[in-house]
Structure formats: structure tokens, C-alpha cells
Design an enzyme around this catalytic site. Sequence first.
Site, PDB file in Angstrom:
ATOM      1  CE  LYS A 168       3.950   1.461   3.942  1.00  0.00           C
ATOM      2  NZ  LYS A 168       3.128   2.368   4.753  1.00  0.00           N
ATOM      3  N   GLY A 195       1.712   1.185  10.305  1.00  0.00           N
ATOM      4  CA  GLY A 195       0.454   0.456  10.351  1.00  0.00           C
ATOM      5  C   GLY A 195       0.606  -0.984   9.929  1.00  0.00           C
ATOM      6  CB  SER A 222      -7.317   0.313   8.196  1.00  0.00           C
ATOM      7  OG  SER A 222      -6.087  -0.062   7.605  1.00  0.00           O
ATOM      8  CB  SER A 223      -7.468  -2.140   3.098  1.00  0.00           C
ATOM      9  OG  SER A 223      -6.182  -1.548   2.988  1.00  0.00           O
ATOM     10  CD  GLU A 280      -0.909   4.614  -0.585  1.00  0.00           C
ATOM     11  OE1 GLU A 280      -0.067   4.260  -1.410  1.00  0.00           O
ATOM     12  OE2 GLU A 280      -1.377   3.854   0.275  1.00  0.00           O
TER      13      GLU A 280
END
Length: 431
Positions: A28, A96, A172-173, A315
Site C-alpha cells: 500500500k 492516512g 506521523s511520518s 504498524e
Amino acid sequence: MTLSSTPLWPAPTAAGPVDATVRLPGSKSVTNRALILAALGTAPSLIRRPLDARDTRLMAAALRVLGAEVAEEADGWRVTPATFASGGTVDCGLAGTVMRFVPPVAVLADGDVHLDGDEHARVRPMEVIISALKTLGADIDDADGQPGFLPLTVRGSGALPGGKVTIDASASSQFVSGLLLAGARYERGLTVLHDGKPIPSTPHIQMTVGMLRERGVEVDDTEPDTWRVLPGPIAGLDTVAEPDLSNAAPFLAAAMVTGGVVRVSGWPSATAQPGDQLRDLLNRMGARCELADGVLTVTGSAIHGIDADLHDVGELTPVIAAIAALADSPSHLRGIAHLRGHETDRLAGLAAEINGLGGDVTETDDGLTIHPRPLHGGVFASYDDHRMAQAGAVLGLAVPGVQVENIATTAKTLPEFPSMWAELLELERAA
């Protein structure tokens, strides 16, 4: 939580050690980055072996709103660059990458682009992207809901000045990657400086930089927490999406939980995907992991607890936590406070659902402490989170009577998960 109206899925319990070979669809992370870069490119691109799932279809639909063409062909998805001639409405779902990657591209549209998503998407933080784009010259209206969150409207003018911006990407990256992906199309390019606690999932930023360079974009990341993207063209590219290594986690976990063997074909010898760290993590938990000729083979035996910093591989946490709940000693999973802002609060969710089956999981400031205890059957809520659903399936291998709520949520990144899980356990053959 309130369970959704979808039927409960009886998680199959393994009758014995599994012995299976799994082939995974494309990543993804790679697919959605490739789609963005293809839409921004100077010539058509072909993405071979893309992931065909909800998140990637949402991205393709978003780029069509911006005037790109995404055509499905026998050998992949062919993308014609976006025209940016007008605006429209984008459904972000709960993705996201769509929420954080599309606004930096939408500023190039000649018209308003309205973004909204699923109910829980409206509580995922967006303020970093919104503020950064405003600093760079964008006009963004987020007054329709709670400021700093979806829904929002990007009032595109066909161009963006760009320049330098300082952000705090410790949540978040994706905030860094989203800006970098579009930076070469800004008039002055883009310099992003991070000022805050360490960024989670930094391998995803390395993936972004690598994919930009593959398309001829000049990126300077020699200074810590600083990325400079020079203005210039983004070349079209014929590329192959690697298998999604994070989606390998539940299948490899099955080898450990059942004391069996699972092989994943097409495993890259070198990759920026965080999922590659499964090899080290599972080895430390008692598995034997061997990579040879593009096939990763995991053989299970006794499961041991682990003390692991999962900051860069958050994740993987739900499946690692499920394995840890079945181990012979306690586990401490650290560096993952940012998971409270993912598809759901994954730390609270994992604690609640494993404890609901008789487990002993405690939240810490930045992670989970897991003391294995005998588990019993019950409902395992997914919170509409694909990784949570996969964790429930893993527990069901060893615990009779586990019922996973909304297993269909795995379609976010792996639509075939239920059938692949049945094939793994040879249920269809047995029937």
C-alpha cells in the site's frame, strides 16, 4: 465500544501446525506513493502489481478528481498525469496516506478541493499539514468541522510558492512524506525541517525519498531532520510495487502460533518497508527466519516474550502484541505512543480486547506491557481497524471461540484476507 452491525467472524482455530506458501499483493505504501508521483509526473507511468484495496482505490479516485487518469490494464495501472484544471470532492475514507498526501497536491489545482472521510477520519490529526501548507502559501479552510481535522477545503490557485517550513512530525511520518512528494512541483521547491520528538516510522520517509530520486527529483537529506527538494520535473516511470511486507505479519505469526512453517514468496533482498523488520522481531520471539532466493521462511517453536522498541514499525504492533499474549514470558512493547492516533487508539484497543479474552495487558506512557495468561473465547472488536482484525485472527488460531468483529475491514489493505486465511489453514480443502 459499540460493535458495528456486521456479522461476527468465527476466527478459525488451527488443528495442527500450518505448512503453507503465501504470495502477497503489492505494498500500500509503495502503491499510493507511486500513484501520487505518477499524477505529478511529466509523462504517463505504469505501476505493475499494485495493491488493489480500499486505500489505493481511494487514492486513485482522489487523483482522478484532480484530472489524472488511472486505467486498469492487464499488467498494472497506467496513470496519465493530472491536469489540475478544476477542483472537486475527495473521499479520504480512513486512509492516512490520502488524508495527508492529497492536500499538498491539491494546492496545485485550479479550484476548490474538498476533503472528508469516514467518521473516525475526522479525529485523525491534520493540523501539521494544514499549517505547513498555509506557511508555504496555500489557502486552506478547515472551519467546517473541528479546526485541524477533516473536513477541509483546499482553495487551489494552480500553483504554490513553496520554500521552507518547520513542522513537528512526531505524530506521523506521513506529514513529512506528504509534503516531500509534491515539493518538486512548488515554484521554489521545498525545505522541511522537523522540530520535535523523534519521528515514528522513519523508514517510510526513506521510501519516499528513494521513490522521488528514482523519478529524477533532487532530494538532499544529509542533515538530520531536514529534507530539501529542488523544484523540477517528476519523470514518468514503469515500476513494480513490492509485496506488502506488513501484511505478511499475521501469516508469519501463524507459523509461530501453530509451530508450523510459512513461506512468503517475493520477499525483497533490500527494501525500505518497515515490515522487513519482522525477520528480526520474530527471530527474537523464538522463530527461525531464513531468507533465500526471494522466499522468507518462518518456522515456529516456543514463543518467547520480547522487549522491543517498535517506534519505526508501529504498524506491526497489533500482530506482535497478539503473539506476545501467547508467549511463555512477559513482553514490553515501547516507543509507540503515536499509535493512539492511528485508525483507532491501537494501544487502548489492544489492551481492551486481549484483556477481554482473559489476558493481562497494561498500557504504559509509550506502549504496552503484556503478561501472558490463559485466554478464552469471546468477541474481539476490530474498531474498523484492519491491523486489529488481523490480531484477532492470530489469537483465534490458539484460542477456540474467538469471534472477530468486522473482519471485512481488512479490505483496507488486503481484500482477500479471509480467503487467504482459510487457505492457510486448509479449511477449504478440509471442507
